[in-house]
Write a protein that holds these residues in place. Structure first.
Motif, short mmCIF file in Angstrom:
data_model
loop_
_atom_site.label_atom_id
_atom_site.label_comp_id
_atom_site.label_asym_id
_atom_site.label_seq_id
_atom_site.Cartn_x
_atom_site.Cartn_y
_atom_site.Cartn_z
N ARG A 6 -59.66 -22.56 97.61
CA ARG A 6 -59.65 -22.66 99.06
C ARG A 6 -58.22 -22.89 99.51
NH1 ARG A 6 -63.27 -20.53 101.66
NH2 ARG A 6 -62.58 -19.19 100.04
N LYS A 7 -57.89 -22.39 100.67
CA LYS A 7 -56.60 -22.64 101.29
C LYS A 7 -56.78 -23.66 102.40
CE LYS A 7 -54.96 -17.98 100.35
NZ LYS A 7 -54.54 -16.70 100.92
N LYS A 8 -55.66 -24.14 102.92
CA LYS A 8 -55.70 -25.12 104.01
C LYS A 8 -56.57 -24.59 105.15
CE LYS A 8 -52.68 -27.84 106.95
NZ LYS A 8 -51.29 -28.16 107.30
N ASN A 9 -57.41 -25.47 105.67
CA ASN A 9 -58.35 -25.21 106.77
C ASN A 9 -59.53 -24.32 106.39
OD1 ASN A 9 -56.89 -26.81 108.63
ND2 ASN A 9 -55.47 -25.12 108.95
N GLU A 10 -59.69 -24.01 105.11
CA GLU A 10 -60.88 -23.27 104.67
C GLU A 10 -61.94 -24.27 104.22
OE1 GLU A 10 -59.07 -19.00 103.27
OE2 GLU A 10 -59.48 -20.47 101.71
N SER A 11 -63.20 -23.86 104.31
CA SER A 11 -64.31 -24.78 104.05
C SER A 11 -65.26 -24.24 103.00
CB SER A 11 -65.11 -25.02 105.34
OG SER A 11 -64.30 -25.59 106.32
N ILE A 12 -66.09 -25.15 102.53
CA ILE A 12 -67.19 -24.85 101.62
C ILE A 12 -68.43 -25.49 102.22
CG2 ILE A 12 -68.14 -25.22 99.31
CD1 ILE A 12 -65.19 -25.54 98.37
N HIS A 13 -69.52 -24.76 102.29
CA HIS A 13 -70.78 -25.30 102.80
C HIS A 13 -71.70 -25.61 101.62
CE1 HIS A 13 -70.37 -24.25 107.16
NE2 HIS A 13 -69.35 -23.60 106.62
N ILE A 20 -67.35 -29.14 103.40
CA ILE A 20 -66.13 -29.71 102.84
C ILE A 20 -64.98 -28.80 103.25
CG2 ILE A 20 -64.91 -30.31 100.72
CD1 ILE A 20 -67.67 -30.81 99.46
N THR A 21 -63.97 -29.40 103.89
CA THR A 21 -62.84 -28.63 104.41
C THR A 21 -61.54 -29.12 103.79
OG1 THR A 21 -63.99 -28.36 106.52
CG2 THR A 21 -61.62 -27.93 106.52
N VAL A 22 -60.69 -28.20 103.37
CA VAL A 22 -59.35 -28.56 102.89
C VAL A 22 -58.51 -28.83 104.14
CG1 VAL A 22 -57.31 -27.79 101.63
CG2 VAL A 22 -59.60 -27.14 100.83
N VAL A 23 -58.10 -30.08 104.32
CA VAL A 23 -57.38 -30.49 105.51
C VAL A 23 -55.87 -30.33 105.33
CG1 VAL A 23 -56.92 -32.44 107.06
CG2 VAL A 23 -59.22 -32.08 106.15
N ASP A 24 -55.38 -30.70 104.14
CA ASP A 24 -53.93 -30.63 103.90
C ASP A 24 -53.68 -30.49 102.41
OD1 ASP A 24 -51.24 -30.63 104.60
OD2 ASP A 24 -51.07 -32.82 104.53
N ILE A 25 -52.59 -29.82 102.08
CA ILE A 25 -52.17 -29.65 100.69
C ILE A 25 -50.70 -30.04 100.62
CG2 ILE A 25 -51.86 -28.03 98.78
CD1 ILE A 25 -54.00 -26.25 100.16
N ASN A 29 -51.38 -33.59 95.77
CA ASN A 29 -52.50 -34.12 96.56
C ASN A 29 -53.12 -33.06 97.45
OD1 ASN A 29 -52.30 -36.81 95.65
ND2 ASN A 29 -50.58 -37.15 97.03
N ILE A 30 -54.42 -33.15 97.56
CA ILE A 30 -55.17 -32.32 98.48
C ILE A 30 -56.03 -33.25 99.32
CG2 ILE A 30 -56.94 -30.54 98.71
CD1 ILE A 30 -56.04 -29.50 95.98
N LYS A 31 -55.93 -33.14 100.62
CA LYS A 31 -56.78 -33.94 101.50
C LYS A 31 -57.97 -33.08 101.90
CE LYS A 31 -53.24 -36.89 103.50
NZ LYS A 31 -52.58 -37.33 104.73
N ILE A 32 -59.16 -33.66 101.72
CA ILE A 32 -60.36 -32.93 102.11
C ILE A 32 -61.10 -33.73 103.17
CG2 ILE A 32 -60.62 -31.73 99.91
CD1 ILE A 32 -62.82 -33.75 99.21
N GLY A 33 -61.78 -33.01 104.02
CA GLY A 33 -62.66 -33.63 105.00
C GLY A 33 -64.09 -33.29 104.63
N ILE A 34 -64.97 -34.26 104.76
CA ILE A 34 -66.37 -34.05 104.41
C ILE A 34 -67.21 -34.34 105.64
CG2 ILE A 34 -68.28 -34.74 102.91
CD1 ILE A 34 -66.08 -35.73 100.93
#
Length: 80
Positions: A6-13, A20-25, A29-34
Motif C-alpha cells: 500500500r502507498k500513503k493514503n491507500e486503504s485495506i478493507h 486500515i489506512t496508511v497515514v504516513d510513511i 516507520n509506517i503510521k496506520i489508521g484503523i
C-alpha cells in the motif's frame, strides 16, 4: 498471512466494517489508521506479549499465591 503493498493514503478493507489506512510513511516507520466498530478490540502485539508475561509472572510467584491464600483464609474466618 496475506501480504499487501500500500502507498500513503491507500486503504485495506477487512470485512464490512474495518478499514486500515496508511497515514504516513517515514524511514522505518509506517503510521496506520484503523477505522473499526467500538466493540472491536485493537492491541499492539508487543503490549499484549508484555501483559501476558506479567500475568504469568504474577501467577507463578509463590508470595502472591501465599498472600491470596491468607486473604481467603481471613475471609473464611470472618464469615463463620
Amino acid at each position: 498471512m496475506l501480504i499487501l503493498s500500500r502507498k500513503k493514503n491507500e486503504s485495506i478493507h477487512i470485512g464490512d466494517n474495518i478499514i486500515i489506512t496508511v497515514v504516513d510513511i517515514g524511514g522505518d516507520n509506517i503510521k496506520i489508521g484503523i477505522d473499526a466498530p467500538k466493540n472491536v478490540q485493537i492491541f499492539r502485539s508487543e503490549l499484549l506479549k508484555a501483559v501476558e508475561q506479567e500475568n504469568k509472572n504474577a501467577v507463578s510467584s509463590k508470595s502472591v499465591i501465599q498472600d491470596l491464600a491468607q486473604l481467603i483464609k481471613g475471609d473464611e474466618k470472618k464469615q463463620t
